[in-house]
Each structure stands twice: as C-alpha cells, then as structure tokens.
Design an enzyme around this catalytic site. Sequence first.
Site, PDB file in Angstrom:
ATOM      1  N   GLU A   1       0.890  -1.165   0.000  1.00 55.45           N
ATOM      2  CA  GLU A   1       0.000   0.000   0.000  1.00 55.45           C
ATOM      3  C   GLU A   1       0.914   1.196   0.000  1.00 55.45           C
ATOM      4  O   GLU A   1       1.552   1.505   1.007  1.00 55.45           O
ATOM      5  CB  GLU A   1      -0.904  -0.082   1.235  1.00 55.45           C
TER       6      GLU A   1
ATOM      7  N   CYS B   1      -0.789   8.991   3.114  1.00 53.98           N
ATOM      8  CA  CYS B   1      -0.691   8.324   1.809  1.00 53.98           C
ATOM      9  C   CYS B   1      -1.874   8.697   0.922  1.00 53.98           C
ATOM     10  O   CYS B   1      -1.806   8.579  -0.287  1.00 53.98           O
ATOM     11  CB  CYS B   1      -0.614   6.803   2.003  1.00 53.98           C
TER      12      CYS B   1
END
Lengths: 687, 687
Positions: B261, B300
Amino acid sequence: MTTSSPFLAHGIAGHLVSTKENGNSTPIYSALDGTVVASTSTEGLDLSAAYTYAREVGNPNLRKMTFQERGRMLKRLALHLHARKERFYEVSWSTGATRTDAWIDIEGGIGNLFSYASLRRKLPNTPFALDGESLGLSKGGTFSGHHILTPREGVAVHINAFNFPVWGMLEKAAVNWLAGMPCIVKPATATSHLTEAVCREIWASGILPDGALQWVCGSARDILDHVDERDVVTFTGSAATGRKLRQAPRIQALSVPFNLEADSLNAAVLGATVEPGDPEFELFIKEVRKEMTVKCGQKCTAVRRILVPRHLMDATQEALIASLERTAIGDPRKEGVRMGALVSKDQVEEVRNQAAKIGRDADLVYHPEGQFLSDAPEAGAFLTPMVFRTDRPMDAAACHEVEAFGPVSTLMAYDGVEEAAVLAKMGRGSLCCSITTHSPKEAQDFVYNAASMHGRMLVLDRDCAKESTGHGSPLPLLVHGGPGRAGGGEEMGGIRGVKHYMQRTALQGSPTMLSAITQQYQPGGAQIESEPHVFRKHFEELEIGDTVTTHKHTVTEADIVNFANVSGDNFYAHVDATSLDGTIFERRVAHGYFVLSKAAGLFVDPKKGPVLLNYGIEEARFTKPVYPGATIGVRLTVKEKIAQEKRDADDIAKGIVKFLVDVYDETGETVALATILTMVKMKNQAD
Amino acid sequence: MTTSSPFLAHGIAGHLVSTKENGNSTPIYSALDGTVVASTSTEGLDLSAAYTYAREVGNPNLRKMTFQERGRMLKRLALHLHARKERFYEVSWSTGATRTDAWIDIEGGIGNLFSYASLRRKLPNTPFALDGESLGLSKGGTFSGHHILTPREGVAVHINAFNFPVWGMLEKAAVNWLAGMPCIVKPATATSHLTEAVCREIWASGILPDGALQWVCGSARDILDHVDERDVVTFTGSAATGRKLRQAPRIQALSVPFNLEADSLNAAVLGATVEPGDPEFELFIKEVRKEMTVKCGQKCTAVRRILVPRHLMDATQEALIASLERTAIGDPRKEGVRMGALVSKDQVEEVRNQAAKIGRDADLVYHPEGQFLSDAPEAGAFLTPMVFRTDRPMDAAACHEVEAFGPVSTLMAYDGVEEAAVLAKMGRGSLCCSITTHSPKEAQDFVYNAASMHGRMLVLDRDCAKESTGHGSPLPLLVHGGPGRAGGGEEMGGIRGVKHYMQRTALQGSPTMLSAITQQYQPGGAQIESEPHVFRKHFEELEIGDTVTTHKHTVTEADIVNFANVSGDNFYAHVDATSLDGTIFERRVAHGYFVLSKAAGLFVDPKKGPVLLNYGIEEARFTKPVYPGATIGVRLTVKEKIAQEKRDADDIAKGIVKFLVDVYDETGETVALATILTMVKMKNQAD
C-alpha cells in the site's frame, strides 16, 4: 497432421493475422514420429503495437459491453467452436494426446466458455458490477459506501504451458472477456499449432470485437517490456520460469498483477481407514493410475506423491503396478492405446533427468521396458511410467521438491492422518491434493490440517466416484491455483476469476448519489413517488428509486387468528397467550410471514399489467415484533433492474426487477425489510 | 514527552519484551523541539527466533480459536486500549501531531479493532470460514464443491510507515488476528516509541494469546530473510521502498503474498457543474485545506493534485489560499494551533527537495514565511503549506509523478469531466480520488471513466458532507489500496481483508462428505430424520443434516381465496381466472407467500420449546407454480449453527440455527426453496 501453413500466423493486429515467411523459425515436431508439422517465429513482430491495439481498440470495444452482452458473446463463441471441434482433434494427434486427453483440452476449453457465459446470470446488465453489500458509514444514514468493479483499461497477457494448448487459452480468455478486457495469448511453442487452429476459427467467426484476441507464436521475446499498470499478466507452467517472469522489471516497478499458476508436487492420500477390500481402495488405485497416464502425467495437477498408510504400502504398490501394466502405450490413433506420447523427445529426456534426482531419495520400483503400439516407436516421444517408493518420506527431500513432468510418481508411507497432512504440506504449496476415504472424521481431520497449503482438495469415496471429475481436473467454478510453490495465484473460480481483470473501487457518498452511480438503490437514497403505481409501469419505464408508499393496515387479533388458520402455523408465540413468560414477546405476536404477506396485500396493484410474477425473496429480516394494534404501511422501491434476453423469437421480452420492501409501523420504525424478485414485461416487444 | 525507557523494548518473544542497552542505537527526536525522546536498536536480536515463535506458538494459539472467540478478543482489546488512550495522546505530541491528528491515529486504530470485532457476526463459530455458495458439480447431484478459508500457518509481517504509528499497526493486526494469524510489527523508527507504548499495554493486558504480537523497533535488518510460503508480508510507505522490499529473494522465490500500500498522487476534483456560490464550492475548499494540513499532509491518501474547471482556477486559488492563511501552525499543545509539525527536520528537507522538482513544471503560488506558534520555532519540524499551479497539467509530468510527502499540492486546470478523469489517471494508480459535485450525471461520468485507476472514490456534496469521513480517511469496511503506483494491494475492506490471511481451498466431494467438513448442510447431503422434532431440540442437540419430513397438504381453491383475504393480495394471477391469457400460468396459482406460510404450518412444532423466534429468510425461490390440487410437503433440514455470546449474565444462552426449507409437490419436484433464520435456546444455561 500438418497445419495449413508451414509458417504459423501471428494474430497481432486484432482479428488479423499476417502470415510471413521467415528464415529463423523454430520447427514444431510431431510427438508421435518426430516429423516437422509446423514452424514458428516472432521475428519482426512489433509487440508494442499489439499492446496498443489491445488497449486502444480491444479494450474500449469490450468494456462498453454489458456483462449480459459479453456472456451471450461467449455462448455464441462456444457453440461456434463446438461445431468445429473435430478439426481441433485432428490437429491434436501430433501433440501426442489421446482422444481422451484431447477431450479434456478441447471440449474442456469450450466448456469453460459455456460456464463463463452462464455466469452472466449472476451479474448485472451494466459494464460494471457491484461487489458486496451496501455499507452504512454514518449514524444519520447520509453517508454510505459500496464497492464497484470496473474493467481494467489494459490487456491481459497470457503466457501458457504446452500441455493444454486449447483449454489453457480458453480457461483464461473466457474470464477476461467476461470481465471486459482483451487478451494477447502466448502459447508454448511446442503445441502452438493447435492453439493457432482455434484462434483462426475464432477470428473467422467474427463473434469477438476487434482487438479482443491477439496471438503470438514462437519466442516470447520482449513481450513483458511493454506491460503497464493497466494490464494483467498470467503465467502457467513451471515454477522456475514463472518466478523469473514475475520479476520482469516493469511488472515489479508498476505493480502489474501477475497471476502465477505453477506446476506443483500434488499428493493423493489413501485414507488410513480404508482396507484393500473397500471400494475406496480400488477407486484410489484407479485415480492414481489415471493421474499418471492421462496426458502422460504432463499436468500441473498430476499426482506426484502417493501417500499410503504404512501397512498398505505393499498392497498399494502391487495393485498400482498391476493397473499400470494394463495401460497400453503408443500412437493414440491405434486401437486400444490408453496412453500417448510426451510432447517431445526433449521432454522425455528432461523427465528422465528429473526422475534420476528423485531416485537419489527413493527406490524405483516400476519402470518397464517399452512395448509401444506405434509405427515409429523410436521416433515418438514415448515413455513408460515410473513408480518410486520411499518408506521414510520425511527424509526424502527430493520426492517433495523435484518434479518430473511426466508419468512419474512416488509411493510414500505415512503413520496417522496428521502425519499425512504434514507430508502433503512438504510440497510447500500445491494446486491440489486428494484423500480417498469414506470416513467423514478422517476427511475432516485431513482437510483442516492440510488445507492451508492447497488450492483445491478432493475427497473421493463411493458416494461421489461415479460423478467425480477427479483429482486432476480444475473446474470453471472452482479456483485453480495454490500457495507457495504453486505460485500463489488463482485462476477461474467463477466470479472470483472475473475480479482479477477488474479494479475494485470503494465508492463513498450520499445514498442518493451512490444509487445513481451504482444503478442499485442504496438504503436511505431518495425515493421518488411513482405515478402511476410501479406495477403499472413496464421494465423500461421503471427507474431506480421509484417508490410506492402504500395505504396502511392496523393489525388485529383477527389477522393473527386468520393467518394461523390459513397457514396452519400455530407456533405458541402467535396463538398461546399463556406461554409467553421468559420469551422476548410481550403479547401474542403476528407471524413474520403474515407481515410479509400483508405487505404484498398493501403494495400489489392487482389488475393485470406488466408485472408477470414474483419468483423469490432475498434477505428478509423481521426487525421488530408486530402486536395487535400496530399499524403497518409499506414503501416499495425499485432497487435494481436486469434486462433478460429472449429465449426465442416467441418469448416475451422482459427483465428482472428487484424491489426493496420496507414495512414500517405507526412509530415510523421498520418492522420488516426484504428484497423481492419479480419479472416485468418490456414495453418494446419488437425483436 | 519521553517514553519509559531510553532504550526501547523489543517484543520479540511473544508477550515478552527484553530491554537492552546498546551502544549502536538510533535516536528518536521530538518533532517539536528536536530533543531526543528515545533510542532504538535491533542489534543482537534473533529475528529468526521471532518467526519461529510466531509460527510455533502464536499461530496454533490463534488458529484453533473460532471467529467468535477471536472477535470477542478484539472487542476486549479495543475496550482495554480505549480506557488507556490518554497515555497514547501524551506520547503522541512528540511526533508533531495535533490532538485531531492523534485522534485519527489512536482512536482510529482502536476503532478498527471494534469494527473487526463486530465482523464476527458475519462469520461462523468455527476456526475456518466458507467462501461463496455451495456448487453443484454434477447432474446427478452426488458431486459438489464449496470453497473453504483456513488460517495460513505462518506469521503476518507488517512493515509500517511513520505517519500513523498506532492506526498503522492496528488496522492490519485486527485483520490478521480475526483471521487467526499472529503478527510481527516493524513500525518506522521515527515514531516507534508511540507504537511501543501501545504494544506494552497490549502485552500487559494478557488479552492476546502468547505469540500473537511481536514488535521490532529500529533497523529492519534481515527481517525478510526468514519469511516463507506460510507467511504474509505487508508494507505501507513510499512506492520506491515498497517495490524494493517486494523483490526480496524469498518473497519472490516462495510466492509469499506481499500486500503493498504505497503513497500515491491522489486527486481531488471540483465538478464542472459547481459554481462559487454553491455549497459544494465551499466544501471543496474546506476538504482540500483539510487534506493539506491534517498530519501536515503526511498521509498516503492526501490530496496532491487539485483538479479545477479552467474557469474557476482563480476563484479556487484565492479561496484556498485564504483558507490556508487562517490555519495556525505550531506546537499543537498551544491554543489555536490547527497544524502541527512534520515528523522530523529531515522530512522537512525532503519535502522541500521534492517540491523543488514539482516547481519545474508548475508555479509556486503560495508558500508564506512561517509564523509558528512554538517556543522553539527553529528547532521544530515546521513547514508552511505550498500550493503550486499549472494551467497546462497535461504537460506537467512532475506534478503527476513527484510526491512531496507534506503540505504540498498542485492546482490544475481541466476542460470537461472526461479530461478530469484522464488527468486523475495520470497519477498511474492512486489510493483515492474525490469529486465534489451535486450532479449525479457528472459523478457517474467521472466515476465510470476514472475508477479503474483508483482504490477508493468519494463523491462529496451537500447531502453527505456533514457525515462524510472525508477524502483522506480509509475505513475498516472499505478497501484501502490502489493499482499501479499505489502498489496493487488491498487492506481492510471488511471480510475481504481477512481473506488475505487465509488460504482459499476449493473442496470437492459428495454433499454428505462436504456437509461434515464444512459444518454447513450441502444440498443433496444425507438427511437424518430427527427424533424428536427439531423444534424440540436445544441448540447443542441439533446436528447438521437433522431433518423433519412433514405431513402433507393438498392445496385447494379455498386456500388461495382464504390467503387472498387474509393478506389482501388479490394479484390477478391468484384470483382472476379470466386474465391468464399470455401469462405463464395455466390456472389461478397459489401465492408464493402462501406456499412459504403453509410450509411453516407444516414444519412448525407449535408447543413452547427451545425455538425462540424466526427472524428472517434468505434466498427464497418459487421454482414451480402451485395450482389447486397440488399436494405439498416439506423437508426442514438443519443447515448451519452459530453459537451466540450472551449479552449479559441474565441473557438467555442461544444460537442462530439456519434451516433449509424444501417444499416439494406430489411429483417430488421442489416448488419452493428457502433458508430460514431462527434463534434456538441452549440446553446449558449456566455461565
């Protein structure tokens, strides 16, 4: 025995196919007599152009189609190929396959198209699909979520093994086509002339849109140098090659999904509860013999390790050898031949080399001189089966690691079902594993202990043997793949496979907004009061969110009594006022089925109209007791619409309409919630 | 501001934790004033032993627990940590986080434990789960399939980012624990003292079994050299580091699942239908400001690209800058501070360097001098936001490629929603993307065109804004991850996440055998006539396959009329003999609800007993019309049992029992099939 052209065609421009002469070609030899049947080359091919064509032509053509359209396309293609199957059988002889072997390959492959065609019935009539359920993400109900699946915008690149040139292509392509993605198929060179024969028929049919299928035969060259994050790459074949390809720079750098399905050291276990006289003993011998001889053992799922209770080792060895003795080997066109040739003489050599390594850790107990039924016994790629044996399999590392991709397997002794599971897992990840036993307890113990290292497990017994598809057969609705050595990928598995070619995206927003995007009514979304009643509207006229808010009904004791009488359901909570102590019910409660039935009484518009029938209910919940005195009303809302194809010209044009039934009481609280399934006629009955 | 020990502890032996002094330690500095708050080292740690301990102790402890037990364990842990949350907030200041930032991290992480605890309600009371539905694999019904999920037998190794030291651990660990796998957590060193504080509380609680959680702080060293095919590795952080770790030799060689991820260049789009006076304009400005300033943009999922209709570029720039101007930056312990510090001075430097690259392709339009509310404005890792702008984003490659992991974002002009989608996809794979619009049409167009390159998409408008969790927040029930640059992985997503830590195995066999293994009745499996009636048995006494074959009932016109009267459902097909022309019905047909209700009348044993209530129906299908004269009977079979926990000491001990209801007519054909959900009392009411 030869294909139409000595230089195979390259389907790199969509349908079309340029045939070119080429000096640097690779010959394909017949497995039966060593003659050259075709030659291949990829020299001069612009593989980058193939990617561009797939992405810019094939992908838009497929992604705009709905699942229903793609599914019907697959069905037409399956019928088209099935009608021409004998041509493929004819080409198949030169690969060394028997008619049975070729049946698995050819009709198995076409069967996969049929299976994925049928899966459209589980999918909507849109280019995208939803995944999972609607998710409430807030207390007030104004913010919710749903996952949507959309086709990836690239191309599926399939690098396939030599053993199943037809099935290997179609088991994957059926899935990416249903998902809405085009593909480029790179079959293994040795049998690519059979893949070519099928591709030619596919292109000639005109059933697929431009760019849906391209085909590259010969060296793979720079095929992975053009891949990007929109694409998907799959590989079927040896673990070593698969691992190498997965490390291609662009695959790693761009996180390209790489679905690896690698040959593994699959185990077949004879249950410790089985005795030599039991039907399961015979079934086991037959299954192992079949796995060793079908396709000459050239199957990623073939049995490489035969786990046998220690006390049955000798009996099993004897029975297996006797069974193998009866299997005639040779040119499959000859009467009586049950096992054909390996794909090539090189492969025979390779198998012998690998078997020699196994021989360091186990004893070779069977490998007869060949008596091949063939006009060219020396020139053909024939090999008799080899059975190894070890009574100390925990110490026989080679038997769990070395794969001889041919008719080679090792008998191993085990003590107790837990040890059998440990041994099975010593393959460090397998595509499949079977246990032959009639004892549910033994099967349970083995499965619970061994499943974590296997992609598929078969429990074989007298009850299923007649219809069992066997240890070695992957099936369209089941996942095919396994962890670790088997590569960690998953192919097929019904809808699961389709998801490999689609991006899953979590959508968030107001229920009204998500209803518009998903084309499925989301709880809490805007309801538009329908005029006229939804039962008076044809399929095309219904909109997601169209709602009927019904008149209401005050529930009485008479309702409960009448309902108990007509149904015969006199469950104490409904009819016996003296037995409610210690229950959650304060008084006699209305039947849940009454609430649903009365809801229908409220929402149905009885006069004949476009609604044809109610064929089911999904997810009904009785959320609050309904006592006499409660007044219930219904909101009936169009939740989802799926247009159906006509079965024939005389069929009524219609579609499935799912309605959300929300039954609420005088406090406004929901007392029952259900989704009902109806068929609704279309206004347009023209073809 | 300091943790308990200057040398952080290493939880490498299960619960246990050895604190050791070490000369080669790495200091952790406070983001607010640069003082040393802790030091870390992994020197001398035997990471191989940590793997062994997890596999041999932690894994067996967790895998033998049922989902219900694991879920309850998560709930207890969540409550335990929640009661101690202020300790974590106290440690958190030194990471530069505001109270709001820390809330996301700490309470968001604990919330994830609660969410996964609740997911047990969707799972069985066994250590394994089933996946999908029962699959008939043969015409005769003697061979069928079902997929089973079993916990993988290794350890989950989580390598986490510095930005969410608590959430980053718990969002993953909650999932592997529910699945039945232990984990080793390796947080990023810079904020690992906060992770440590949480780990200590977890170990001290004694809620998790031995070996369920280990923790490595400091250099990751050889952590990936011990991984094997039983394990799962996850990584959260930069795309470059993630790609490097994924290529670790053993991960590639052994096909170890690697869930990546990675930070991505997420876009927020202002819809072209929005005008400056609309609520959506203000919502958009607020959302972008929030994404740039929360955690100082160190997320993120933060908005790196702001896509704006060309005609609104100036208005948007002006409003955004005005909003940023009002955001006070400094020591978050000071009154009024809304944006804290980056994690370190090094990180400030890194962000400046990356921003300089963006500056080659776009104009810096906002980056004020810092006026930091801090006692140590120079020593703290403070940075004011930077807004870049480009009116030619198609040519501004750096803006789509270069990530400055801080309060940095670029305004980009677009023309038309299709171009907005193309620009969004130029990030080549993102974790999330949002569009702010009140137009369903615009949202549809954008989502359909952009979804394939995004893991999550938010449609923000006036209807959901109040409850929206925002562009940047991953949620437990939604997948978190994205294709391409975002790494191609998926975290959380409800049950989907649990499947990453379990092996999916396709089981095949006779329905009777599969019923025994899956603990769910499989259609066609053996039915054992129950004596006494199943309604007279307590939860513990019911066995999968227990069946009641009822008496029968001949359906009459009187039934249909009576049912129409009690329900009020006078749909023409049931009551109007003159309107059946052109329908599929030959005569007036019994109501589907009548057939189900009458089935209950046949199968219910009315006297008070262990069955408490019927709370729902799943998958009911009316498979054949029932006309007057048909005689129906029912087979009621125990399909599945799920024990429930007591809500409190006074609660009745009970469980869910699902029954398969098979209604057949005098020809033996099924006319209706349904699964009904009941609550059944346990015999043992002791605590």
